[in-house]
Scaffold this active site. Structure first.
Site, PDB file in Angstrom:
ATOM      1  NE  ARG A   1       3.453  -2.635 -24.992  1.00 23.95           N
ATOM      2  CZ  ARG A   1       2.462  -3.411 -25.415  1.00 23.95           C
ATOM      3  NH1 ARG A   1       1.590  -3.886 -24.566  1.00 23.95           N
ATOM      4  NH2 ARG A   1       2.341  -3.731 -26.684  1.00 23.95           N
TER       5      ARG A   1
ATOM      6  CD  GLN B   1       7.941   3.483 -28.960  1.00 23.62           C
ATOM      7  OE1 GLN B   1       8.800   3.909 -29.723  1.00 23.62           O
ATOM      8  NE2 GLN B   1       6.720   3.944 -28.939  1.00 23.62           N
TER       9      GLN B   1
ATOM     10  CG  ASP C   1       6.739  -3.264 -26.322  1.00 25.54           C
ATOM     11  OD1 ASP C   1       6.404  -4.425 -26.012  1.00 25.54           O
ATOM     12  OD2 ASP C   1       5.933  -2.331 -26.453  1.00 25.54           O
TER      13      ASP C   1
ATOM     14  CB  SER D   1       5.351  -3.840 -29.470  1.00 23.65           C
ATOM     15  OG  SER D   1       4.520  -3.158 -28.586  1.00 23.65           O
TER      16      SER D   1
ATOM     17  CE1 TYR E   1      -1.356  -3.791 -22.747  1.00 21.83           C
ATOM     18  CE2 TYR E   1      -0.557  -2.649 -20.791  1.00 21.83           C
ATOM     19  CZ  TYR E   1      -0.326  -3.458 -21.890  1.00 21.83           C
ATOM     20  OH  TYR E   1       0.928  -3.926 -22.141  1.00 21.83           O
TER      21      TYR E   1
END
Ligand code: NAD
Length: 368
Positions: free
Chosen positions: A121, A126, A129, A132, A227
């Site tokens: 991440r 991004q 991802d 997400s 996380y």
């Protein structure tokens, strides 16, 4: 380079891995795009749109047998793995922690398996991802589902016939899905409370106009990848006690709490449900990784003590048009990121940190 996309076979899966805009970008790079007929049928994209973008329609078996890269939303079946070319690259969600046999089968077949869940991440990643992009839509869908089920409206209304108080929404876990759930509930006019064990999230929750519920659990923190760390049984019990009060006055509770690679923690117990108002709704967004709500059932809506508990899986699939568009963009961004101009092809650079993070099998070996 041949890139193949077959229809998803997982029950209820409505998303597709590539939409025509993604096909066009890869055709422009010189790739041959083979798709199975009806690939976009559940997202209302006719084959003609794919053909216009430059794809070719091929029988499923031929796609699996000839593609250098196969793109999937879900993990492949063992039967599909047997049909794939030995050197093929397979890119999809893979759930590698729970799919050891499947991962071994891919390694034995010589397939290079990329697991989208394992893409680090980082800022640079991004755009690829998919975890997400899909969680974001799932957060929206969870609120819309709950709003349809409670027999109340969400916003405050001041009318000559009286004033209606805003509905109260409690979001537990403020990662990607939780933050979108907060934003969606706020847009609909609800009063929103939220909690997460990662203290860094407090500011993000507040910036969306929600109230952060303060619960002192002592040391919690997060891993180096951002996380949540698993709580101790004592901390979880403490969390449940503090949350019972917030649940009792909420009309909607949305739980998104997950621990990467592990079973989700049980946060809402039957006792807490018993303390909630009849007619309220809980959406257990962690149901696919074990569930946050005691008694919740996968792919079912059940009522316990008058409280509706929604345990539907694949929430992004409820917005499969946008979910497929975003997933498709994530995959194309991944391929373009590793496209070598010199060799004019996709290169699986095993020295790259991003590839090291998400490559699960390669050259006959299980890497993780
Ligand atoms: P996730 O799906 O793993 O978990 C959802 C949320 O549940 C998390 O916020 C987690 O802290 C929370 N949680 C876990 N146990 C809990 C408990 N007992 N009670 C309450 N909440 C609990 O999370 P995610 O949405 O995948 O995000 C994980 C991390 O990755 C976050 O730090 C996020 O900001 C980060 N992230 C970074 C990028 C990037 O920079 N490229 C992109 C996306 C996400």
């Amino acid at each position: 380079m041949i890139i193949g996309i077959v229809k998803e076979t997982f029950p209820g899966e409505s998303r597709c891995a590539l939409v025509p805009a993604g096909i066009a970008r890869l055709v422009k790079k010189g790739c041959v795009l083979l798709i199975e007929a009806g690939l976009g049928s559940s997202t209302h994209i006719p084959d003609s749109e794919y053909l216009k973008a430059g794809a070719q329609i091929s029988p499923r078996h031929d796609i699996l047998a000839t593609a250098d890269i196969l793109l999937h939303v879900r993990k492949p079946s063992i039967d599909e793995i047997k049909q794939m070319k030995a050197s093929a690259i397979h890119i999809s969600f893979l759930d590698p922690f729970n799919e050891k046999d499947l991962v071994s089968a891919m390694a034995e077949r010589g397939i290079s398996a990329v697991s989208l869940e394992m893409i680090p991440r980082t800022t640079i990643a991004q755009k690829m991802d998919a975890l997400s992009s899909q969680a974001n839509l799932a957060g929206y869908v969870a609120v819309i589902l709950a709003a349809q089920r409670i027999k109340k409206i969400l916003p405050m209304m001041m009318t000559p016939s009286g004033t209606i108080s805003p509905a109260r929404v409690f979001v537990i876990g403020a990662g990607v899905a939780g933050l979108q759930a907060i934003a969606t509930a706020k847009r609909l006019g609800a009063r929103v409370d939220a909690f997460d064990t990662r203290p860094v999230v407090k500011e993000q929750v507040q910036s969306l106009g929600a109230k952060f519920v303060e619960i002192d659990l002592g040391e919690t923190g997060q891993t180096k990848n951002g996380y949540a760390k698993a709580l101790t049984p004592e901390q979880l019990a403490q969390q449940r006690d503090a949350m019972a009060k917030v649940c009792a006055h909420s009309d909607i509770v949305i739980t998104t709490a997950q621990i990467f690679g592990k079973k989700a923690p049980v946060i809402i117990t039957r006792d807490m449900i018993a303390g909630m108002k009849p007619g309220s709704v809980i959406v257990d967004m962690a149901i696919e990784s074990g569930g946050n709500v005691e008694g919740a059932k996968f792919n079912e809506e059940i009522i316990i003590n008058g409280v509706r508990i929604i345990g539907l899986g694949n929430l992004p699939g409820h917005a499969c048009v946008n979910a497929s568009e975003m997933f498709s963009a994530n995959l194309v961004n991944f391929i373009e990121h590793f496209w070598s101009k010199e060799q004019n092809t996709f290169v699986l650079n095993t020295d790259d940190e991003l590839i090291k993070g998400c490559l699960i099998t390669h050259q006959g070996k299980v890497l993780k």
